[in-house]
Design a protein around this motif. Sequence first.
Motif, short mmCIF file in Angstrom:
data_model
loop_
_atom_site.label_atom_id
_atom_site.label_comp_id
_atom_site.label_asym_id
_atom_site.label_seq_id
_atom_site.Cartn_x
_atom_site.Cartn_y
_atom_site.Cartn_z
N SER A 22 24.74 14.35 13.36
CA SER A 22 25.66 14.36 14.50
C SER A 22 24.99 14.96 15.73
CB SER A 22 26.92 15.17 14.17
OG SER A 22 26.63 16.56 14.16
N LEU A 23 25.53 14.64 16.89
CA LEU A 23 24.99 15.16 18.15
C LEU A 23 25.10 16.68 18.20
CD1 LEU A 23 23.85 14.76 20.97
CD2 LEU A 23 26.20 14.47 21.78
N LEU A 24 26.21 17.21 17.75
CA LEU A 24 26.40 18.66 17.78
C LEU A 24 25.35 19.38 16.92
CD1 LEU A 24 28.13 20.90 18.95
CD2 LEU A 24 29.67 20.64 17.00
N GLU A 25 25.07 18.85 15.74
CA GLU A 25 24.03 19.43 14.88
C GLU A 25 22.68 19.37 15.58
OE1 GLU A 25 25.24 18.51 10.29
OE2 GLU A 25 24.53 16.84 11.51
N TYR A 26 22.37 18.23 16.16
CA TYR A 26 21.08 18.05 16.83
C TYR A 26 20.91 19.04 17.98
CZ TYR A 26 17.23 15.91 19.36
OH TYR A 26 16.04 15.70 20.01
N VAL A 27 21.93 19.16 18.80
CA VAL A 27 21.88 20.10 19.92
C VAL A 27 21.71 21.52 19.40
CG1 VAL A 27 23.22 21.10 21.82
CG2 VAL A 27 23.14 18.62 21.51
N GLY A 28 22.42 21.87 18.34
CA GLY A 28 22.30 23.20 17.75
C GLY A 28 20.90 23.50 17.25
N TRP A 29 20.30 22.56 16.50
CA TRP A 29 18.94 22.75 15.99
C TRP A 29 17.93 22.84 17.13
CZ3 TRP A 29 18.17 24.82 11.61
CH2 TRP A 29 18.96 24.53 10.51
N CYS A 30 18.11 22.02 18.15
CA CYS A 30 17.20 22.07 19.31
C CYS A 30 17.33 23.40 20.04
CB CYS A 30 17.47 20.91 20.27
SG CYS A 30 16.91 19.32 19.63
N LEU A 31 18.53 23.88 20.19
CA LEU A 31 18.75 25.18 20.85
C LEU A 31 18.10 26.31 20.06
CD1 LEU A 31 20.03 26.71 23.18
CD2 LEU A 31 22.15 26.82 21.85
N VAL A 32 18.30 26.32 18.74
CA VAL A 32 17.68 27.35 17.89
C VAL A 32 16.16 27.25 18.00
CG1 VAL A 32 17.31 28.07 15.50
CG2 VAL A 32 19.61 27.56 16.30
N GLY A 33 15.62 26.05 17.94
CA GLY A 33 14.17 25.86 18.05
C GLY A 33 13.63 26.35 19.38
N TRP A 34 14.35 26.06 20.44
CA TRP A 34 13.92 26.50 21.78
C TRP A 34 13.96 28.02 21.87
CZ3 TRP A 34 16.41 29.09 25.78
CH2 TRP A 34 15.73 29.10 26.99
N LEU A 35 15.05 28.63 21.38
CA LEU A 35 15.17 30.09 21.43
C LEU A 35 14.05 30.78 20.64
CD1 LEU A 35 19.03 30.58 21.11
CD2 LEU A 35 17.59 31.13 23.08
N VAL A 36 13.78 30.28 19.44
CA VAL A 36 12.71 30.87 18.63
C VAL A 36 11.36 30.71 19.32
CG1 VAL A 36 11.45 30.59 16.45
CG2 VAL A 36 13.93 30.66 16.44
N THR A 37 11.12 29.56 19.88
CA THR A 37 9.85 29.33 20.58
C THR A 37 9.72 30.26 21.79
OG1 THR A 37 9.82 27.02 19.87
CG2 THR A 37 8.44 27.59 21.76
N MET A 38 10.76 30.40 22.56
CA MET A 38 10.71 31.26 23.74
C MET A 38 10.56 32.74 23.35
SD MET A 38 10.72 29.48 26.46
CE MET A 38 9.89 28.12 25.68
N SER A 48 9.54 25.43 14.86
CA SER A 48 10.59 24.68 15.55
C SER A 48 10.42 23.18 15.32
CB SER A 48 10.54 25.00 17.04
OG SER A 48 11.46 24.24 17.75
N VAL A 49 9.19 22.70 15.44
CA VAL A 49 8.91 21.27 15.22
C VAL A 49 9.31 20.87 13.80
CG1 VAL A 49 7.06 19.56 15.00
CG2 VAL A 49 7.08 21.14 16.94
N VAL A 50 8.91 21.68 12.81
CA VAL A 50 9.21 21.37 11.41
C VAL A 50 10.71 21.40 11.17
CG1 VAL A 50 9.00 22.27 9.06
CG2 VAL A 50 6.98 22.08 10.50
N MET A 51 11.39 22.39 11.70
CA MET A 51 12.83 22.54 11.48
C MET A 51 13.59 21.33 12.03
SD MET A 51 15.30 25.42 13.15
CE MET A 51 14.90 24.80 14.78
N ILE A 52 13.29 20.93 13.24
CA ILE A 52 13.99 19.80 13.86
C ILE A 52 13.63 18.49 13.19
CG2 ILE A 52 14.24 18.47 16.00
CD1 ILE A 52 13.93 21.21 17.47
N TYR A 53 12.34 18.29 12.87
CA TYR A 53 11.94 17.05 12.22
C TYR A 53 12.55 16.94 10.82
CZ TYR A 53 9.23 13.06 10.79
OH TYR A 53 8.88 11.81 10.35
N ARG A 54 12.60 18.06 10.08
CA ARG A 54 13.22 18.05 8.75
C ARG A 54 14.68 17.62 8.86
NH1 ARG A 54 11.38 22.44 6.39
NH2 ARG A 54 10.05 21.21 5.03
N TRP A 55 15.40 18.13 9.85
CA TRP A 55 16.79 17.75 10.03
C TRP A 55 16.90 16.24 10.28
CZ3 TRP A 55 19.30 15.48 14.16
CH2 TRP A 55 20.69 15.37 14.03
N LYS A 56 16.04 15.70 11.15
CA LYS A 56 16.08 14.26 11.45
C LYS A 56 15.81 13.43 10.20
CE LYS A 56 14.50 14.57 16.24
NZ LYS A 56 13.39 14.27 17.16
#
Length: 113
Positions: A22-38, A48-56
Amino acid sequence: MSAINMDTTVHYGRGESYFDGSLLEYVGWCLVGWLVTMCTLGICYPWSVVMIYRWKVEHTVVEGRRLRFEGTAVSLFGQWIKWLLLSIITLGIYGFWVFIKLEQWKTRNTYFQ
């Protein structure tokens, strides 16, 4: 003349392909990945790359077979260091290949369940 279902033989072994994330899940994972990276000044970007790609991947079904991703952030981090060093040595020229190398790494670690 006998009634033969040609559709069954033509599509044998094939199922439906779809993505069920879902879009909401995707936005959530991207936000978490961005926060961790920053927060880690980019050090945890491979995580972050692994986490988001695994979800996809885990929300993707191809011909009725769900995909799974077995890559780890640690293995990607090792590749990332190698790619960074090669980019430095070649004065940035190797950087043009990093995208392709990342896609190859993702593909090598993606399987059918």
